[in-house]
Design a protein around this motif. Sequence first.
Motif, short mmCIF file in Angstrom:
data_model
loop_
_atom_site.label_atom_id
_atom_site.label_comp_id
_atom_site.label_asym_id
_atom_site.label_seq_id
_atom_site.Cartn_x
_atom_site.Cartn_y
_atom_site.Cartn_z
N LYS A 186 0.83 -1.22 0.00
CA LYS A 186 0.00 0.00 0.00
C LYS A 186 0.86 1.27 0.00
CE LYS A 186 -0.45 -0.11 4.97
NZ LYS A 186 -0.56 -1.34 5.64
N CYS A 187 2.11 1.16 0.44
CA CYS A 187 2.99 2.33 0.47
C CYS A 187 3.45 2.74 -0.91
CB CYS A 187 4.22 2.04 1.33
SG CYS A 187 3.83 1.80 3.06
N ILE A 188 3.41 1.81 -1.86
CA ILE A 188 3.89 2.17 -3.19
C ILE A 188 2.74 2.28 -4.18
CG2 ILE A 188 6.22 1.31 -2.89
CD1 ILE A 188 5.43 -1.26 -4.23
N ASP A 189 1.49 2.17 -3.71
CA ASP A 189 0.34 2.41 -4.57
C ASP A 189 0.37 3.86 -5.04
OD1 ASP A 189 -0.61 -0.12 -4.37
OD2 ASP A 189 -2.21 0.33 -2.96
N GLY A 190 -0.05 4.08 -6.25
CA GLY A 190 -0.07 5.43 -6.77
C GLY A 190 1.25 5.87 -7.37
N ARG A 191 2.23 5.01 -7.33
CA ARG A 191 3.54 5.37 -7.89
C ARG A 191 3.58 5.09 -9.39
NH1 ARG A 191 6.77 7.84 -4.55
NH2 ARG A 191 8.49 7.35 -5.90
N GLN A 192 2.48 4.51 -9.93
CA GLN A 192 2.44 4.20 -11.36
C GLN A 192 2.56 5.47 -12.20
OE1 GLN A 192 -1.18 1.97 -11.77
NE2 GLN A 192 -0.04 0.07 -12.05
N GLU A 193 1.91 6.54 -11.77
CA GLU A 193 1.97 7.79 -12.52
C GLU A 193 3.41 8.30 -12.60
OE1 GLU A 193 -0.79 10.82 -11.29
OE2 GLU A 193 -2.30 9.31 -10.83
N ILE A 194 4.12 8.22 -11.51
CA ILE A 194 5.52 8.66 -11.49
C ILE A 194 6.35 7.78 -12.42
CG2 ILE A 194 7.57 8.91 -10.04
CD1 ILE A 194 5.60 9.53 -7.70
N ALA A 195 6.14 6.47 -12.34
CA ALA A 195 6.89 5.54 -13.20
C ALA A 195 6.57 5.78 -14.66
CB ALA A 195 6.57 4.09 -12.81
N ASN A 196 5.29 5.97 -14.97
CA ASN A 196 4.89 6.23 -16.37
C ASN A 196 5.54 7.51 -16.89
OD1 ASN A 196 3.33 3.95 -16.47
ND2 ASN A 196 1.42 5.01 -16.02
N ARG A 197 5.58 8.54 -16.07
CA ARG A 197 6.19 9.80 -16.48
C ARG A 197 7.69 9.62 -16.77
NH1 ARG A 197 3.80 12.99 -12.96
NH2 ARG A 197 5.33 12.62 -11.33
N LYS A 198 8.36 8.87 -15.90
CA LYS A 198 9.80 8.63 -16.11
C LYS A 198 10.04 7.84 -17.39
CE LYS A 198 11.28 8.85 -11.31
NZ LYS A 198 11.87 8.12 -10.19
N ILE A 199 9.20 6.85 -17.64
CA ILE A 199 9.34 6.03 -18.85
C ILE A 199 9.10 6.88 -20.09
CG2 ILE A 199 8.30 4.13 -20.16
CD1 ILE A 199 7.84 2.76 -17.40
N GLU A 200 8.07 7.72 -20.06
CA GLU A 200 7.78 8.59 -21.20
C GLU A 200 8.92 9.56 -21.46
OE1 GLU A 200 4.03 10.48 -20.48
OE2 GLU A 200 2.94 8.57 -20.60
N GLU A 201 9.49 10.11 -20.40
CA GLU A 201 10.64 11.03 -20.57
C GLU A 201 11.82 10.31 -21.21
OE1 GLU A 201 11.47 12.64 -16.72
OE2 GLU A 201 9.58 13.74 -16.65
N LEU A 202 12.06 9.09 -20.77
CA LEU A 202 13.17 8.32 -21.34
C LEU A 202 12.92 8.01 -22.81
CD1 LEU A 202 15.81 6.75 -20.82
CD2 LEU A 202 14.39 4.77 -20.33
N LEU A 203 11.70 7.62 -23.12
CA LEU A 203 11.39 7.27 -24.52
C LEU A 203 11.48 8.49 -25.42
CD1 LEU A 203 8.43 4.77 -24.03
CD2 LEU A 203 10.78 4.26 -24.67
N ARG A 204 11.15 9.67 -24.93
CA ARG A 204 11.26 10.90 -25.73
C ARG A 204 12.71 11.18 -26.13
NH1 ARG A 204 8.38 14.04 -21.88
NH2 ARG A 204 6.32 13.11 -21.89
N GLU A 205 13.62 10.78 -25.29
CA GLU A 205 15.04 10.98 -25.61
C GLU A 205 15.46 10.19 -26.83
OE1 GLU A 205 17.56 10.21 -22.26
OE2 GLU A 205 16.41 11.53 -20.94
N TYR A 206 14.77 9.08 -27.13
CA TYR A 206 15.15 8.22 -28.25
C TYR A 206 14.37 8.53 -29.52
CZ TYR A 206 17.71 5.53 -24.82
OH TYR A 206 18.59 5.16 -23.86
N GLU A 207 13.50 9.53 -29.49
CA GLU A 207 12.73 9.88 -30.69
C GLU A 207 13.55 10.66 -31.67
OE1 GLU A 207 9.25 11.87 -29.20
OE2 GLU A 207 8.22 9.99 -28.88
#
Length: 74
Positions: free
Chosen positions: A53-74
């Motif tokens: 329950k302490c890490i619930d809601g961290r999906q948004e943060i993880a998704n944002r980090k993944i999107e930022e990383l993927l933008r670097e490879y565009e």
Amino acid sequence: MPFRRPQWRRRWRVGRTTRHSALSTWLNAGVDPTEVAERAGNSVEVLLGRYAKCIDGRQEIANRKIEELLREYE
């Protein structure tokens, strides 16, 4: 005469509460669960079973980090 818990029982509860607070804080701060489990002396499975329950809601943060990383490879 009111019931009083034995002295060791009160100390055990305080120690357990402190431990829970520390582990919850670390997980909420984004510390890797593997590292938290190692420091706590638990397996990752046990740690996440108890503190998921302490890490619930961290999906948004993880998704944002993944999107930022993927933008670097565009």
